[in-house]
Structures are given as C-alpha cells and as structure tokens.
Design a protein around this motif. Structure first.
Motif, PDB file in Angstrom:
ATOM      1  N   SER A  55      74.387  13.549   3.812  1.00 30.78           N
ATOM      2  CA  SER A  55      73.395  13.356   2.748  1.00 30.78           C
ATOM      3  C   SER A  55      73.787  12.227   1.806  1.00 30.78           C
ATOM      4  CB  SER A  55      73.196  14.663   1.970  1.00 30.78           C
ATOM      5  OG  SER A  55      74.358  15.006   1.231  1.00 30.78           O
ATOM      6  N   PRO A  75      75.038  18.641   7.158  1.00 33.58           N
ATOM      7  CA  PRO A  75      75.268  18.936   8.579  1.00 33.58           C
ATOM      8  C   PRO A  75      76.489  19.803   8.848  1.00 33.58           C
ATOM      9  CG  PRO A  75      74.637  16.648   8.314  1.00 33.58           C
ATOM     10  CD  PRO A  75      74.805  17.198   6.922  1.00 33.58           C
ATOM     11  N   ASN A 113      66.927  19.129   5.976  1.00 27.99           N
ATOM     12  CA  ASN A 113      66.220  20.020   5.041  1.00 27.99           C
ATOM     13  C   ASN A 113      65.571  21.189   5.774  1.00 27.99           C
ATOM     14  OD1 ASN A 113      66.159  18.276   2.370  1.00 27.99           O
ATOM     15  ND2 ASN A 113      65.633  16.888   4.044  1.00 27.99           N
ATOM     16  N   PRO A 114      66.340  22.016   6.470  1.00 28.56           N
ATOM     17  CA  PRO A 114      65.710  23.151   7.153  1.00 28.56           C
ATOM     18  C   PRO A 114      65.067  24.089   6.131  1.00 28.56           C
ATOM     19  CG  PRO A 114      68.105  23.392   7.104  1.00 28.56           C
ATOM     20  CD  PRO A 114      67.801  22.014   6.606  1.00 28.56           C
ATOM     21  N   GLY A 115      63.809  24.423   6.351  1.00 32.81           N
ATOM     22  CA  GLY A 115      63.114  25.267   5.394  1.00 32.81           C
ATOM     23  C   GLY A 115      62.813  24.582   4.083  1.00 32.81           C
ATOM     24  N   ASN A 151      63.288  14.906   6.559  1.00 30.05           N
ATOM     25  CA  ASN A 151      64.058  15.175   7.766  1.00 30.05           C
ATOM     26  C   ASN A 151      64.360  16.668   7.872  1.00 30.05           C
ATOM     27  OD1 ASN A 151      66.894  15.481   9.157  1.00 30.05           O
ATOM     28  ND2 ASN A 151      66.041  13.550   9.891  1.00 30.05           N
ATOM     29  N   THR A 152      63.872  17.311   8.926  1.00 28.83           N
ATOM     30  CA  THR A 152      64.034  18.763   9.040  1.00 28.83           C
ATOM     31  C   THR A 152      65.462  19.169   9.366  1.00 28.83           C
ATOM     32  OG1 THR A 152      63.297  18.648  11.340  1.00 28.83           O
ATOM     33  CG2 THR A 152      61.632  19.136   9.667  1.00 28.83           C
ATOM     34  N   GLY A 153      66.217  18.259  10.002  1.00 30.82           N
ATOM     35  CA  GLY A 153      67.616  18.569  10.249  1.00 30.82           C
ATOM     36  C   GLY A 153      68.422  18.625   8.967  1.00 30.82           C
ATOM     37  N   GLN A 201      64.718  22.089  -4.813  1.00 30.88           N
ATOM     38  CA  GLN A 201      66.143  22.286  -4.556  1.00 30.88           C
ATOM     39  C   GLN A 201      66.797  23.061  -5.701  1.00 30.88           C
ATOM     40  OE1 GLN A 201      66.822  21.171  -1.443  1.00 30.88           O
ATOM     41  NE2 GLN A 201      64.722  20.394  -1.600  1.00 30.88           N
ATOM     42  N   ARG A 255      70.497  20.749   3.287  1.00 31.87           N
ATOM     43  CA  ARG A 255      71.640  21.393   3.927  1.00 31.87           C
ATOM     44  C   ARG A 255      72.492  20.323   4.585  1.00 31.87           C
ATOM     45  NH1 ARG A 255      73.501  23.331   8.846  1.00 31.87           N
ATOM     46  NH2 ARG A 255      74.445  25.419   8.818  1.00 31.87           N
ATOM     47  N   ARG A 301      75.721  26.454  -0.312  1.00 36.69           N
ATOM     48  CA  ARG A 301      74.433  26.533   0.369  1.00 36.69           C
ATOM     49  C   ARG A 301      73.314  26.736  -0.642  1.00 36.69           C
ATOM     50  NH1 ARG A 301      77.095  30.790   4.545  1.00 36.69           N
ATOM     51  NH2 ARG A 301      77.645  31.637   2.507  1.00 36.69           N
TER      52      ARG A 301
END
Length: 509
Positions: A381, A429, A421-423, A417-419, A468, A427, A486
C-alpha cells in the motif's frame, strides 16, 4: 521497503489477564553492471533503534500532582464515567474516570468485608506498571458490600507521562486476582484523532526520543503522524516530541538522520519537513536538505537512473525513489530561489514513470529485477500512496496539471483494487503476519491519498477515507484507543507501527 515482511514473526503480543471488558464510546536501459540477483523477498533490515531493557520514564507509584494531587476523594469528582469492568467470584471490579480532572479510582461491588480493590498505573500503555504495589489499595469495611479507592491522576504532566489506569481486586479469602483492561480519561483524547495520538504517545520513549516497540524508520513515520495531528486537531500537547526527538538523535548513525538505507533517510527527511512546516525552525529544513543530498549521492546510471535502496547498491525499488521525488519537490516548495531540488524531482519522476514499476493496472510493484524490469513483487500500500504525495508536491512546484491527472489515475486504481481492498477496507498483502515493517505501510498510503484528495477540487476519496476510519474504529480498537493491524477487524495486538498507521487514518477522516 518490506524487510522479510512475509516471514517475520509478530512482535509483543499483549493480553488483558482474562478480564471481561466494557469499552465506553469516545466523544530505460540497463548499464553493463546490473545488480546481483535478489531473493524473492528483500533481505531483512537490521533494527537500528536503541532498545534498553526497561522503560526510563515517570514512576507510576510516585505521588503526582496535576490539577489536583493523588489521593483526592471521589466524592469531589464533578464527573463519573465507568470505563471498564472485570468480574471475579461474583465481585464486580470497575475503573471510574473523572474526565474533568483526568483522574480515576477503582471500585468493588457485590462483595463482602475484606475484599480488596486497588489501581495500577502505567506510563507505557500497560506494558509495565508499578508491579508489586497496589496504588490506593483498600478493602471493603465491615458491614458493607462495596468500596472504592481514592482518586489518582492518569497522567504525569510535569514529566510528559502519558498514562493509563486499571482497577484490580480480589476476594478476601482467595488468592485469585482480576483486573480490568487499561483505560484513561478523555484528557488529550476527546475525539478519534486526539485519542489515537495519545494512544501513540504511550509508546514514546522520552529518554530515547523514539517510539518503543518499533524500528528507526517507523519512528520517523510516527513522528510525522503526531505532527500532522497537531495541525489537524489543534491539540498542542505533544509538540515537545519534535525537539526531543531531534536533539536526542541528530548525531546518531551517520548524523542528520542518515544511515545505510536511503529510504530510511527519506522518511526522516519528510518528518523534518513536516516539523519545519509546523514550527518554522530552520534546523529541521537543513536536516531534510542533508537527507536529500545524501540520497542523491546514491543516484547513478544503473537501470538508466534512480536511487539505490541501500549503500550496498543491490536493489533499485519503488519506495526509495518515490520518497526521493517527494522530498526534493517539497524542499523546492520551501526554499526560495531553488532550482537544484526541482531538477532532481522532475528527473526522478521522469525516470520512475518509465521504469515499468507502474504496471498495466496502474498499481506499483516493489522494484526492479537485476535486469531492470518490474520484479512483480507485491503492490504494498505505501508504494501506492507515497507517489501521490510526491506528485502533489511536484504539481505545486511546477503547476503541471498532468501530474494530478496521473496521480488520480493511480489513486483510483489503488482504492478500487479488490486485492488491496477486500470488502472495501484496506488490507496489506502480508496480513495477518506483517512482521515489524508492514504495519507502518497503510499509514503512509493514507497520507498520500489525503494530500491528493485535498488537491483535487471534487475531493473524490473522502468517502473511501471515512469508510476506512469507521471500520477501524468499530472493529480494530482496544480500550485505550489503540489499534491493531486489520482495519476490518478483529483486533490482534497493538504497537507503535500499528498505531501510527491508525493515527494517519484518523487524522485523515
């Protein structure tokens, strides 16, 4: 730079002694000699932060006088907020807080004569306290079922002690002890931003001028977050950390906050630029210039240009060069008549944009291979965020609107980007195991996104930032307003790096 982020062990897991907790809501071309082939993940960087075994700071058992002195009758308290509770054998032990005077007391209810109750006080967020002594210890008298201690100060204002209290107790006829979670008053913690800043200051070592539980470069980010909090919240209480950090560390390492890692130097240069913006003290700007010049000395023609990650000249990566652009552009914007720093920033951006580190999805991978191609390593990020701040500074320096257009493309890619920002919640990696470095990344991302959002007239990322912050506040926070890794929850543990990222987030929203 992630230093073995995926493999590093988590640090300092804290527990709350099994207490039941109630949390009260708070108001390009390669040169002939390419670098050597690198392993899949960058090598671990040594932590150069001094780490004495014991905290040197205010004594939690010493008598403290702030507005009032320790030992005041709770009947005189103008406010009474029950902050946290623990139970044991039917007894109810609770910490009460007088937010008006920043004092607290412990109480026991549903007990019997001889049951004991006391306070613990800590000046490092509950990592240590006056172990072995029971502050204000007392017991339920004959004929009663409850009792309370006198009031004690949460903080030690005279010694910059940022404190916390907990209530503890035991049944008179049993050895077992129960303690509440740690909590504090709303003094210097009246909203999400100020509470997060105070939560971070519980990690600050006044004797070292650095933040405990984290590393050298992370402390630069923590200082930057504190400075930003002063600016956005208007709370001046922690301004003292700027001069204290500088005076205690300006001669360490290579001096002027330089060391063998050029990205570290860049982080500290940005911290001192922020300090200069807040205070106007020219020594901070001079130190930032020393950092920029030192970084520039490690720019060479390998891969067509760029600054090396370290003095070992083994890796050219994204974060070091993004920092180089931002630092140089920022210096130009603060130094009348400058041409040198602007030339460096422009040249570095031109080189960076042509390297291929920005992939086809407008995400930035970690760095370059020995053959000077995108190495495909994770899109951390902070690599997505620092470049935004860099382009905002460069736009300010040049007036080139195309820079903001490009920054917007990059920001829209990373926020969608869903990877990453899941949901819909950011987040890293490496989560949930991000080692010592990864917890700082999201804060740097947020700072860049905030800068771009402010520079764009439609403020397109405001709702993203609010989402966020709301998620972290609701799901990833303890009773001291300290945050975990998290932001979508659940809370894991807290340390200065995690808290710095959360403070950057709360500063933003």
């Amino acid at each position: 730079m992630p230093r073995s982020v995926l493999a590093a062990a988590l640090v300092l897991v804290f527990s709350l002694t099994g207490a039941a907790v109630l949390v009260a809501p708070q108001p390009v071309s390669a040169q002939p000699a390419p670098p050597p082939v690198r392993p899949p993940s960058p090598p671990a960087k040594p932590n150069t932060t001094p780490a004495p075994a014991a905290q040197a700071g205010p004594n939690p058992l010493a008598a403290i006088c702030n507005k009032y002195c320790d030992g005041r009758d709770p009947a005189l308290a103008p406010a009474d907020r029950e902050a946290v509770v623990a139970t044991l054998f039917g007894r109810r032990f609770s910490l009460h807080v007088n937010d008006s005077d920043a004092m607290g007391w412990a109480a026991v209810a549903a007990g019997g004569p001889g049951d004991e109750v006391w306070l613990d006080r800590s000046f490092d967020g509950g990592r240590t306290w006056g172990s072995g002594s029971r502050l204000g210890g007392t017991s339920i008298p004959a004929g009663a079922t409850g009792w309370r201690t006198l009031m004690f100060n949460v903080d030690d204002w005279a010694n910059n002690g940022v404190g916390a209290l907990r209530a503890c107790g035991k049944a008179g006829d049993r050895p077992d002890i129960a303690c509440t979670a740690w909590a504090r008053s709303t003094w210097n913690a009246w909203d999400r931003r100020t509470a997060a800043a105070t939560g971070l200051m519980m990690f600050y070592r006044n004797d070292l001028g650095l933040f405990d539980t984290t590393g050298w470069w992370n402390s630069a980010n923590a200082l930057t977050a504190i400075i930003r909090n002063v600016q956005v919240s208007g709370m001046p209480s922690y301004r003292y950390v700027i001069a204290n950090t500088y005076d205690r560390n300006v001669n360490s390492g290579l001096g002027q906050f330089r060391n063998d890692y050029l990205d570290d130097t860049g982080w500290w240069a940005l911290a001192w630029i922020a300090a200069y913006d807040l205070t106007g003290d020219s020594r901070y700007l001079s130190t930032a210039r020393a950092g920029a010049d030192y970084m520039n000395s490690y720019w060479d023609g390998t891969c067509g240009g760029g600054v090396w990650w370290s003095t070992a000249r083994g890796y050219k990566n994204a974060i070091t060069n993004e920092l180089f652009i931002q630092v140089n552009a920022a210096l130009h914007n603060r130094i009348a008549g400058d041409g040198t720093y602007l030339q460096r920033a422009r040249g570095a951006w031109s080189w960076f944009a042509a390297t291929g580190m920005i992939n086809s999805g407008n995400m930035i991978n970690d760095g370059l291979t020995g053959g000077c191609a995108n190495n495909g390593q994770p899109a951390w990020s902070y690599n997505q965020g620092v470049i935004l701040n860099a382009l905002v500074e460069l736009n300010r320096a040049t007036g080139d609107a195309a820079l903001l257009t490009r920054a917007r493309q990059l920001a829209s890619a990373s926020t969608a980007n869903t990877g990453l920002n899941p949901g819909g919640v950011l987040r890293e990696p490496c989560e949930p195991n991000c080692g010592a470095d990864g917890p700082s990344f999201k804060g740097a991302y947020v700072r860049g996104l905030v800068a771009l959002n402010a520079a764009l007239s439609d403020h397109p990322y405001a709702s993203y930032l609010t989402r966020q912050a709301n998620s972290a506040y609701a799901t990833d926070r303890n009773s001291l307003d300290q945050y975990g890794l998290r932001w979508a929850g659940p809370f894991d543990q807290t340390d200065a790096a995690r808290q710095q990222s959360a403070l950057d987030l709360m500063n933003a929203a």
